[in-house]
Design a protein around this motif. Structure first.
Motif, PDB file in Angstrom:
ATOM      1  N   PHE B 142      37.791  39.275  30.243  1.00 25.45           N
ATOM      2  CA  PHE B 142      36.674  39.215  31.839  1.00 25.45           C
ATOM      3  C   PHE B 142      35.464  39.387  30.899  1.00 25.45           C
ATOM      4  O   PHE B 142      34.992  39.154  29.616  1.00 25.45           O
ATOM      5  CB  PHE B 142      36.758  41.512  31.931  1.00 25.45           C
ATOM      6  CG  PHE B 142      38.211  41.576  31.899  1.00 25.45           C
ATOM      7  CD1 PHE B 142      38.375  41.334  33.428  1.00 25.45           C
ATOM      8  CD2 PHE B 142      38.501  42.257  30.656  1.00 25.45           C
ATOM      9  CE1 PHE B 142      40.092  40.947  33.476  1.00 25.45           C
ATOM     10  CE2 PHE B 142      39.671  43.167  31.791  1.00 25.45           C
ATOM     11  CZ  PHE B 142      40.803  42.492  32.305  1.00 25.45           C
ATOM     12  N   GLY B 145      33.490  41.393  28.220  1.00 27.95           N
ATOM     13  CA  GLY B 145      34.739  42.187  27.803  1.00 27.95           C
ATOM     14  C   GLY B 145      34.775  43.679  26.654  1.00 27.95           C
ATOM     15  O   GLY B 145      34.942  43.607  26.794  1.00 27.95           O
ATOM     16  N   ILE B 215      35.084  44.054  36.146  1.00 30.48           N
ATOM     17  CA  ILE B 215      34.945  43.364  35.382  1.00 30.48           C
ATOM     18  C   ILE B 215      35.260  42.376  36.247  1.00 30.48           C
ATOM     19  O   ILE B 215      35.830  40.974  35.359  1.00 30.48           O
ATOM     20  CB  ILE B 215      37.097  42.924  35.241  1.00 30.48           C
ATOM     21  CG1 ILE B 215      37.309  42.997  36.963  1.00 30.48           C
ATOM     22  CG2 ILE B 215      37.415  44.360  34.951  1.00 30.48           C
ATOM     23  CD1 ILE B 215      39.285  43.318  36.924  1.00 30.48           C
ATOM     24  N   TRP B 277      43.512  36.027  37.999  1.00 32.84           N
ATOM     25  CA  TRP B 277      43.477  38.355  38.063  1.00 32.84           C
ATOM     26  C   TRP B 277      44.098  37.950  36.437  1.00 32.84           C
ATOM     27  O   TRP B 277      45.216  38.236  37.499  1.00 32.84           O
ATOM     28  CB  TRP B 277      43.173  37.641  39.257  1.00 32.84           C
ATOM     29  CG  TRP B 277      42.817  39.670  39.189  1.00 32.84           C
ATOM     30  CD1 TRP B 277      40.994  39.281  38.817  1.00 32.84           C
ATOM     31  CD2 TRP B 277      43.269  40.685  39.164  1.00 32.84           C
ATOM     32  NE1 TRP B 277      40.802  41.291  38.728  1.00 32.84           N
ATOM     33  CE2 TRP B 277      41.959  41.718  38.996  1.00 32.84           C
ATOM     34  CE3 TRP B 277      44.643  41.135  38.955  1.00 32.84           C
ATOM     35  CZ2 TRP B 277      42.641  43.043  39.285  1.00 32.84           C
ATOM     36  CZ3 TRP B 277      44.401  42.029  39.512  1.00 32.84           C
ATOM     37  CH2 TRP B 277      43.937  43.545  39.604  1.00 32.84           C
TER      38      TRP B 277
END
Lengths: 112, 915
Positions: B142, B145, B215, B277
């Protein structure tokens, strides 16, 4: 056999120089004369083997050379034994004795 | 009289001395020649004669130069010339590489051993690193992240160190300054179907729409879920993952805008997520918005429905500590607003924690992976020592070659280069084979169950893994390349042309170094052996755990009744009755029963429980226990053991007195006097009514106690401790989710086929999922114990083997080097046993030193190791003695061989090795 001869000589030369310096500090010319004299002329060092050998021993820090100037004498480089050299000498003497002894026992036939 | 100085200088011309040193030598030799000359003249020689004879002191014109060349003083440091020519560099490099390859082709054995040892160790490290990296090290996929955090509640008093959050927590925490975004989600099993097609069981995520901006997700087709979608009563929306879209809709664009029935209710498909994803679970099929009602947002329900996980993004500039302190402050305020729960919350140890999401996701798995990674590195280290010894021995044999090259004028830097290139060529071959091996090893990951690890599908052979292995290879190659020169330096390589290196036993430093390295190898091997043995013992203890039921021929399958069609308790009860009626007579079915949670099947619900007459000690926490509804015949089907009282019976139906069966763990906790049967208990009905004793008809009488049945793990997770289980009659407390347990005979596949047909007759839209033998489920649940134990044992075996070779190699080399000394001893009358003992003693010194160091090392890693163990200590005396015994036995063999060889030295060896 020639190889063995050379090796023996090389080891022996070291041992001789260390032994001679054990008694007192000496310069190169002195050493070469002593070896020739004491071996009754059988052993003779050329200048081009003696000095490289001295320098090698010096690099190993078994002997140490210093320039000494005395009045009315020429400036000379005098070598003396270092403590390390003294230990090596003692060690080599023992090994040499043991070796000679061992060779004698083996070559001297069966012992009782 | 000749010009002595000129004579000496001519002979020194080819030697590279520093100007001062050259002048000194010229001076000294001139003195010598002058002395000789003077002596000869004094002795009566003519000046011409004396001059000729003095020059005869020289053996030849070149002897002086060739004898000085090996000396160190003939190699002064090279002057630094700015703009030194570099043009030949690449050609030289190529020549060196070719020279190295030629050498190795001539020594295929040496080469193969080095390359294969390196390759195997690098491959093991590659595989383990790939797993560690995929699970714990690689940044989350992400944007930013590393700023994402997990927020979770903790109730250590009730046995839950990590618990999800309540819906109310989601609303409470959104305004905190320390975070810029907060999402809440839970993973759900959902029954999904398109019109006119059979329903199937899918993995769903119920998430607040705030998850997507958090995200950084984008829609692949259509749109993402929006806040407006998460409103109770609105039209239901669903978002598809790429995989599910491909599978269920064949990737048709028309899917967006269509409908999907989720648990029997129509949901509008609003979009599709991109192929790459990933969130939490790679098997996710659909995402639905988490919609909370006004009741969920009532402060009174703040500590209820703790089923929701949370992820947040730290606000710019905010740290974990800042967010943590804000959460603590929030909790403190909330606790004060609930005075009647205050003490309970304190006793239960309620707190909220924040942790980097990456660490949270890796969870428990990271601990054992780091241990294994350490193990693999230690194996490489042990192997490296063996290689180092091999290189040293080979170098010793090459000392003359090196010295000659130095004498011929090769610079020390040039030799270092050659040595490095040789080592790098070997390392390159090792890494090439290692990469292939490691890649192949990684393909075994799914078979080892590694893809079941958190982020297990992210385990990959990629640039990061390659970089790690190449780094290891370069380090190994460099160490092996530099080592010989370092060893030479101490042994005075330049002095090699004389006899020192031939007759002696090598330099004392090198000898001690080799022994120390061998001891270190033994120590490393022992540490790995201790770890491997402890893990294997722990695995054995786990396999020996009494599960409380009979696992053989027990098959379970799961169903979830859609609430739309089975909304009433009556409907669910009737379904279970009809199912069992039809299944029990099927051929191959010995017994059948249903339960809301079968062993190693769906997760059982849990809730605090109370007992009549049980007085909690001050500070004692309420405990959360599992609640399972079971049909009659269920206990008999799984082979549970009744300890006291009776089984649940056909008569325990709705309208009759409410009864339960509890397990021994729960009975011990609430009824330590041993008289559980006949006592009454009740589950928590909501935190707002915690301290009320419920009316008579809502209290359950304990009618039986059974031996503990393990429900989800063979042994408890460190973070989740089981407190016990309450078993209710399914008839009195029916559930929509249920597992069917079957004791079978004959081919289980035939039985399952028959059950499927029966079920589709009963309800064609009800998918049966999770069909598996309980044996298989248990095995699967143990992979995170079995795989590390087997890997650690494998590492230990390899390390032991390598260390044994190491000890053998050192002693064998020493015996070979000391043949002359041993021969002399023999000649001087030493007997064979004495020589045997001599080498034995040296070997034992290495092994005992290593073993002691190893034990100390094992004690040092004890704490880390014990987090991975069950039922056995890291330093268990029985395990330790077995390990030390094994080590002693194997190394004794390694010592005995060279010791035997020493004892058979012939006295004439004293001569043969001299020249």
């Amino acid at each position: 056999m020639r190889a063995l001869d050379r090796e023996l000589k090389r080891g022996a030369a070291e041992l001789m120089i260390l032994a001679l310096l054990d008694a007192q500090p000496r310069h190169g010319y002195d050493l070469s004369k002593l070896i020739e004299a004491r071996s009754g002329g059988r052993l003779k060092f050329h200048i081009d083997s003696l000095y490289p050998l001295l320098y090698r021993l010096e690099e190993r820090e078994w002997i140490k050379g210093t320039w000494v100037e005395k009045p009315d004498e020429r400036r000379r480089r005098v070598y003396k034994l270092t403590p390390a050299g003294r230990r090596v000498l003692a060690d080599q003497r023992r090994t040499w004795d043991a070796f000679v002894d061992a060779v004698r026992q083996v070559t001297g036939g069966e012992h009782a | 009289m000749p010009d002595w100085a000129r004579e000496v200088r001519t002979r020194l011309a080819s030697v590279r001395l520093s100007p001062t040193r050259e002048a000194e030598i010229v001076d000294e030799l001139t003195q010598h020649l002058q002395d000789r000359y003077d002596e000869l003249v004094t002795g009566g020689a003519t000046p011409e004669e004396a001059g000729r004879l003095s020059l005869e002191e020289f053996q030849s014109g070149t002897a002086l130069a060739s004898r000085l060349a090996p000396l160190r003083q003939a190699h002064p440091p090279e002057p630094i010339t700015p703009a030194a020519p570099t043009g030949a560099g690449l050609t030289d490099l190529w020549l060196d590489v070719r020279a190295a390859v030629r050498q190795f082709v001539q020594q295929p054995g040496y080469c193969a051993v080095v390359v294969l040892t390196l390759a195997v160790c690098l491959a093991a490290n590659l595989a383990i690193f790939a797993v560690v990296d995929g699970v714990a090290l690689r940044p989350l996929p992400f944007p930013d992240g590393d700023r994402l955090v997990a927020i979770y509640n903790t109730f250590p008093g009730a046995g839950r160190d990590v618990a999800p959050n309540s819906p109310m927590d989601f609303f409470d925490r959104q305004p905190l300054q320390g975070l810029t975004g907060l999402a809440t989600y839970q993973r759900l099993g959902l029954t999904v179907g398109q019109d006119g097609e059979a329903a199937e069981r899918v993995v769903g995520l119920s998430a607040s729409p705030s998850l997507f901006p958090l995200i950084g997700a984008k829609a692949w087709r259509g749109r993402l879920l929006l806040d407006g979608d998460a409103v109770t009563g609105a039209e239901q929306k669903v978002l598809l993952t790429f995989g599910y879209w491909q599978r269920a809709f064949a990737g048709r664009d028309s899917a967006v805008g269509g409908t999907l029935r989720v648990n029997g209710t129509p949901f509008a498909v609003v979009g599709v997520l991109p192929e790459d994803w990933r969130f939490i679970d790679p098997t996710l099929d659909i995402v639905i918005p988490a919609a909370f009602s006004a009741a969920d947002r009532a402060p009174a329900r703040r500590y209820n429905n703790q089923n929701w996980r949370q992820v947040a993004r730290l606000a710019p500039g905010a740290s974990l500590e800042v967010l943590q302190s804000q959460l603590d402050a929030l909790n403190a305020v909330n606790v004060e607003q609930a005075p009647d729960l205050r003490q309970t919350l304190i006793d239960i140890g309620f707190t909220t924690r924040v942790m980097p999401l990456q660490r949270f996701v890796a969870g428990e798995a990271a601990g054992s992976l780091y241990l294994l990674w350490g193990g693999a590195l230690v194996v490489l280290l042990v192997a490296g020592v063996n290689l180092a010894n091999m290189v040293l021995v080979r170098t010793a044999a090459r000392r003359r070659e090196w010295a000659t090259r130095l004498a011929l004028g090769a610079g020390a830097r040039r030799l270092l280069r050659q040595s490095l290139i040789e080592a790098w060529v070997l390392a390159a071959a090792g890494v090439a084979v290692g990469l292939l091996l490691g890649r192949w090893a990684l393909t075994l990951a799914p078979a080892l169950g590694l893809d079941a690890l958190p982020r297990g599908t992210e385990i990959a052979f990629d640039g990061r893994v390659m970089a790690f292995v190449l780094g290891l290879a370069i380090v190994s190659g460099t160490v092996l390349g530099v080592l010989p020169l370092v060893a030479h330096r101490s042994a005075r390589l330049m002095a090699v042309l004389r006899d020192e290196g031939r007759t002696g036993t090598g330099s004392r430093g090198a000898r001690v170094m080799r022994r120390v390295l061998a001891s270190a190898q033994v120590a490393c091997a022992l540490i790995l052996l201790v770890a491997g043995a402890a893990l294997l013992t722990s695995l054995q203890r786990i396999l020996d755990v009494d599960l409380g039921f009979r696992r053989d021929r027990l098959v379970t399958a799961q169903m979830n009744l859609p609430g739309v069609r089975y909304g009433s308790a009556e409907a669910a009860r009737a379904f279970a009755d009809r199912l069992l009626e039809r299944v029990r007579p099927l051929p191959g079915v010995v017994a059948a029963g249903v339960a809301s949670a079968t062993p190693f099947g769906q997760a059982p619900g849990s809730n605090p429980v109370f007992a009549e007459g049980y007085q909690m000690a001050p500070g004692e926490s309420i405990v959360s226990v599992h609640h399972v509804s079971v049909s009659t015949g269920y206990f008999e089907t799984i082979g549970a053991r009744l300890v006291a009282g009776r089984w649940l019976a056909d008569g325990d139906v709705d309208g009759r007195p409410r009864v339960i069966v509890i397990d021994e763990r729960l009975a011990r906790r609430f009824f330590p006097d041993g008289n559980a049967v006949g006592r009454r208990m009740w589950p928590l009905r909501g935190t707002e009514r915690m301290h009320e004793i419920p009316p008579e008809d809502q209290r359950y009488t304990v009618v039986g106690v059974i031996a503990e049945v393990r429900l989800s793990d063979v042994v408890d997770d460190p973070g989740i401790r089981t407190n016990g289980v309450c078993y209710y009659p399914f008839a009195q407390r029916p559930t929509l989710g249920m597992g069917l347990a079957l004791r079978t005979e004959g081919d289980p596949d035939l039985v399952v086929g028959a059950v499927r047909r029966t079920l589709s007759e009963l309800d064609p839209e009800l998918p049966l999922f999770g069909v598996a033998g309980v044996d298989t489920l248990i095995d699967r649940s143990l992979f995170d114990r079995r795989t590390p134990a087997l890997l650690a044992a494998g590492f230990a075996a390899v390390a032991l083997l390598l260390a044994t070779f190491g000890v053998y190699g050192v002693l064998a080399y020493q015996v070979a080097q000391r043949t002359r000394e041993l021969g002399i001893r023999m000649a001087l009358g030493a007997d064979r046993p004495r020589l045997f003992r001599l080498v034995l003693g040296e070997g034992l010194l290495i092994v005992v030193t290593g073993a002691l160091l190893g034990l100390a090392g094992a004690a040092a890693v004890r704490r880390a190791l014990e987090t991975q163990l069950y039922g056995v200590g890291a330093l268990d005396p029985v395990v330790l003695s077995a390990v030390v015994g094994l080590l002693s036995a194997v190394t004794l063999v390694a010592i005995a061989i060279p010791a035997g060889r020493a004892a058979h030295t012939h006295p004439t060896a004293a001569m043969s090795d001299v020249g």
